[in-house]
Design a protein around this motif. Structure first.
Motif, mmCIF file in Angstrom:
data_model
loop_
_atom_site.group_PDB
_atom_site.id
_atom_site.type_symbol
_atom_site.label_atom_id
_atom_site.label_comp_id
_atom_site.label_asym_id
_atom_site.label_seq_id
_atom_site.Cartn_x
_atom_site.Cartn_y
_atom_site.Cartn_z
ATOM 1 N N ASP A 10 0.989 3.771 -1.564
ATOM 2 C CA ASP A 10 0.205 3.714 -2.791
ATOM 3 C C ASP A 10 1.124 3.823 -4.013
ATOM 4 O O ASP A 10 2.066 4.621 -4.025
ATOM 5 N N THR A 11 0.834 3.042 -5.022
ATOM 6 C CA THR A 11 1.656 3.023 -6.242
ATOM 7 C C THR A 11 1.657 4.369 -6.961
ATOM 8 O O THR A 11 2.572 4.666 -7.721
ATOM 9 N N ARG A 12 0.640 5.190 -6.710
ATOM 10 C CA ARG A 12 0.548 6.491 -7.385
ATOM 11 C C ARG A 12 1.257 7.608 -6.635
ATOM 12 O O ARG A 12 1.313 8.733 -7.119
ATOM 13 N N GLU A 13 1.803 7.293 -5.465
ATOM 14 C CA GLU A 13 2.518 8.311 -4.682
ATOM 15 C C GLU A 13 3.793 8.701 -5.429
ATOM 16 O O GLU A 13 4.652 7.855 -5.695
ATOM 17 N N LYS A 14 3.898 9.979 -5.776
ATOM 18 C CA LYS A 14 5.009 10.437 -6.625
ATOM 19 C C LYS A 14 6.327 10.599 -5.866
ATOM 20 O O LYS A 14 7.396 10.362 -6.420
ATOM 21 N N SER A 26 4.906 -1.396 -2.127
ATOM 22 C CA SER A 26 4.159 -0.494 -2.987
ATOM 23 C C SER A 26 2.975 -1.258 -3.570
ATOM 24 O O SER A 26 3.161 -2.246 -4.288
ATOM 25 N N LYS A 28 -1.471 -0.589 -4.787
ATOM 26 C CA LYS A 28 -2.533 0.390 -5.018
ATOM 27 C C LYS A 28 -3.442 0.423 -3.795
ATOM 28 O O LYS A 28 -3.935 -0.608 -3.354
ATOM 29 N N ASP A 30 -6.966 2.062 -2.250
ATOM 30 C CA ASP A 30 -8.215 2.688 -2.690
ATOM 31 C C ASP A 30 -8.355 4.086 -2.115
ATOM 32 O O ASP A 30 -8.922 4.969 -2.750
ATOM 33 N N ASP A 33 -2.509 7.508 0.829
ATOM 34 C CA ASP A 33 -1.187 7.212 0.287
ATOM 35 C C ASP A 33 -0.423 6.194 1.120
ATOM 36 O O ASP A 33 0.506 5.559 0.618
ATOM 37 N N GLU A 46 -3.268 10.383 3.917
ATOM 38 C CA GLU A 46 -3.063 11.086 2.647
ATOM 39 C C GLU A 46 -1.997 12.156 2.874
ATOM 40 O O GLU A 46 -2.100 12.942 3.811
ATOM 41 N N ASP A 52 0.046 21.235 -3.220
ATOM 42 C CA ASP A 52 -0.885 20.179 -3.608
ATOM 43 C C ASP A 52 -2.176 20.272 -2.795
ATOM 44 O O ASP A 52 -3.275 20.106 -3.332
ATOM 45 N N GLU A 67 -12.555 11.645 -2.351
ATOM 46 C CA GLU A 67 -11.621 10.816 -1.600
ATOM 47 C C GLU A 67 -11.909 10.891 -0.106
ATOM 48 O O GLU A 67 -11.896 9.875 0.592
#
Length: 146
Positions: A10-14, A26, A28, A30, A33, A46, A52, A67
């Motif tokens: 996922d693009t939001r995975e830090k 990479s 997005k 829905d 991760d 996930e 976290d 989620e």
């Protein structure tokens, strides 16, 4: 690359896992991760560090439960927790959330929703568990969907 499939991060995975030897893209997602290209609507994982995860089941509980509910449409959904269950049971963390509340949430959500929680000990264990689950799911479902 030696992997027979491509892993989606996922693009939001830090702090994404690396998955050496596998193709990784990479995009997005829905839900979750990590998944596999072409199976994003079949299974996902996930990733949560312990801090976290604890934040997700307390301060961000409503968002995290949404989620988990979104994952109901998936055949497989796992939350990988980069910690050892003994750390929680011994209350060896900084948050003021009782171990019974943590374990109760895991038990309840595992019963009511299509989610499993996997304790992996640490980040390296999380990456290994994630890769193993993706490989297992891919092997099982690629024959069904191809």
């Amino acid at each position: 690359m030696s992997g027979e499939f491509t892993i989606v991060v996922d693009t939001r995975e830090k702090r994404p896992y690396r998955f050496d030897g596998y193709n990784v893209v990479s995009e997005k997602l829905d839900t979750g991760d990590y998944s596999v290209v072409g199976y994003e609507d079949v299974f996902a994982i996930e990733r949560k560090s312990l801090s976290d995860f604890l934040k997700s089941i307390t301060w961000d509980r409503k968002r995290f439960r949404r989620e988990i509910k979104r994952a109901e449409v998936l055949i497989g959904f796992i939350v990988v927790i980069e910690a050892d269950v003994q750390t929680v049971l011994n209350w060896n963390y900084d948050r003021q959330v009782h171990p019974n509340a943590v374990m109760g949430t895991i038990d309840n959500w595992s019963s009511y929703y299509n989610v499993d929680f996997v304790w992996t000990g640490d980040r390296n264990g999380g990456e290994e568990a994630t890769l193993e689950h993706l490989k297992r799911w891919y092997a099982a479902y690629s024959a069904l969907y191809d």
